[in-house]
Design a protein around this motif. Structure first.
Motif, short mmCIF file in Angstrom:
data_model
loop_
_atom_site.label_atom_id
_atom_site.label_comp_id
_atom_site.label_asym_id
_atom_site.label_seq_id
_atom_site.Cartn_x
_atom_site.Cartn_y
_atom_site.Cartn_z
N UNK A 39 0.80 -1.22 0.00
CA UNK A 39 0.00 0.00 0.00
C UNK A 39 0.84 1.27 0.00
N UNK A 40 2.04 1.25 0.54
CA UNK A 40 2.87 2.47 0.52
C UNK A 40 3.26 2.83 -0.92
N UNK A 41 3.52 1.84 -1.77
CA UNK A 41 3.81 2.11 -3.18
C UNK A 41 2.54 2.51 -3.92
N UNK A 42 1.44 1.87 -3.58
CA UNK A 42 0.16 2.24 -4.19
C UNK A 42 -0.17 3.69 -3.89
N UNK A 43 0.09 4.13 -2.66
CA UNK A 43 -0.18 5.52 -2.27
C UNK A 43 0.69 6.47 -3.09
N UNK A 44 1.92 6.11 -3.34
CA UNK A 44 2.81 6.95 -4.14
C UNK A 44 2.27 7.13 -5.56
N UNK A 45 1.88 6.04 -6.18
CA UNK A 45 1.38 6.10 -7.56
C UNK A 45 0.01 6.77 -7.62
N UNK A 46 -0.91 6.32 -6.78
CA UNK A 46 -2.27 6.87 -6.82
C UNK A 46 -2.28 8.33 -6.37
N UNK A 47 -1.41 8.65 -5.42
CA UNK A 47 -1.32 10.04 -4.95
C UNK A 47 -0.86 10.98 -6.04
N UNK A 48 0.04 10.52 -6.88
CA UNK A 48 0.51 11.33 -8.00
C UNK A 48 -0.62 11.59 -8.99
N UNK A 49 -1.39 10.56 -9.31
CA UNK A 49 -2.53 10.71 -10.21
C UNK A 49 -3.57 11.66 -9.61
N UNK A 50 -3.90 11.45 -8.35
CA UNK A 50 -4.86 12.32 -7.67
C UNK A 50 -4.38 13.76 -7.63
N UNK A 51 -3.08 13.95 -7.45
CA UNK A 51 -2.51 15.30 -7.39
C UNK A 51 -2.63 16.03 -8.72
N UNK A 52 -2.42 15.31 -9.81
CA UNK A 52 -2.55 15.92 -11.14
C UNK A 52 -3.99 16.41 -11.34
N UNK A 53 -4.93 15.59 -10.96
CA UNK A 53 -6.34 15.97 -11.08
C UNK A 53 -6.66 17.15 -10.17
N UNK A 54 -6.20 17.08 -8.94
CA UNK A 54 -6.44 18.15 -7.96
C UNK A 54 -5.83 19.47 -8.43
N UNK A 55 -4.59 19.44 -8.90
CA UNK A 55 -3.93 20.66 -9.38
C UNK A 55 -4.72 21.28 -10.53
N UNK A 56 -5.13 20.45 -11.46
CA UNK A 56 -5.85 20.96 -12.63
C UNK A 56 -7.15 21.64 -12.23
N UNK A 57 -7.91 21.01 -11.35
CA UNK A 57 -9.19 21.60 -10.91
C UNK A 57 -8.93 22.88 -10.12
N UNK A 58 -7.93 22.87 -9.24
CA UNK A 58 -7.62 24.07 -8.47
C UNK A 58 -7.21 25.22 -9.38
N UNK A 59 -6.37 24.96 -10.33
CA UNK A 59 -5.88 26.03 -11.21
C UNK A 59 -6.98 26.57 -12.12
N UNK A 60 -7.78 25.67 -12.67
CA UNK A 60 -8.79 26.07 -13.65
C UNK A 60 -10.05 26.63 -13.01
N UNK A 61 -10.45 26.07 -11.87
CA UNK A 61 -11.76 26.43 -11.31
C UNK A 61 -11.67 27.15 -9.96
N UNK A 62 -10.92 26.64 -9.02
CA UNK A 62 -10.98 27.16 -7.65
C UNK A 62 -10.25 28.49 -7.51
N UNK A 63 -8.99 28.54 -7.90
CA UNK A 63 -8.16 29.71 -7.61
C UNK A 63 -7.87 30.58 -8.83
#
Length: 139
Positions: A39-63
């Motif tokens: 799970x620690x490796x899964x968190x690294x990979x999935x966290x990176x994917x989630x971060x890309x999505x989060x950054x995109x939404x924050x940049x385009x919509x939130x902030x």
């Protein structure tokens, strides 16, 4: 006293975090249960994917109205990447401690850890450092 704008921005950021976090959590389960990664490796990979999505939404919509699209995306990406590295590290360590130290299932431990990391680490840094509001220099 918090302004309506601050509350609305916070709520928008929570929607972005939920979408990115749901993607992250779902992929963590998939990688751990189906592909049998620790799970620690899964968190690294999935966290990176989630971060890309989060950054995109924050940049385009939130902030977008606070920093505008004139802000250097490279600078924001670098800052965001540093926040993500800290976030993923805290999530992996917290989940591991809860799992090893308290025998809490990694899926539950991850949810517990995410709550603290999201509100105490991610949001303040994303809001006040990565997407800091631009100040006008006019008098």
């Amino acid at each position: 006293m918090l302004s309506k704008k601050s509350i609305f921005t916070f709520l928008q950021a929570q929607v972005a975090a939920f979408i990115g976090g749901s993607t992250d959590y779902g992929f963590m389960i998939l990688l751990t249960e189906i592909f049998k990664l620790h799970f620690t490796f899964s968190i690294l990979i999935s966290g990176t994917l989630g971060a890309i999505i989060n950054f995109s939404i924050n940049r385009i919509w939130v902030f977008k109205n606070q920093c505008g699209y004139n802000s250097q995306i490279n600078r924001q990406l670098l800052k965001f990447a540093l926040v993500v590295l800290g976030s993923i590290s805290l999530k992996s360590l917290g989940t591991l401690i809860l799992q090893k130290g308290f025998q809490i299932d990694y899926r539950i431990g991850r949810l517990i850890t995410d709550t603290f990391v999201s509100y105490g680490f991610n949001y303040p840094l994303i809001r006040y450092w990565v997407f800091r509001e631009m100040r006008s220099n006019s008098l």
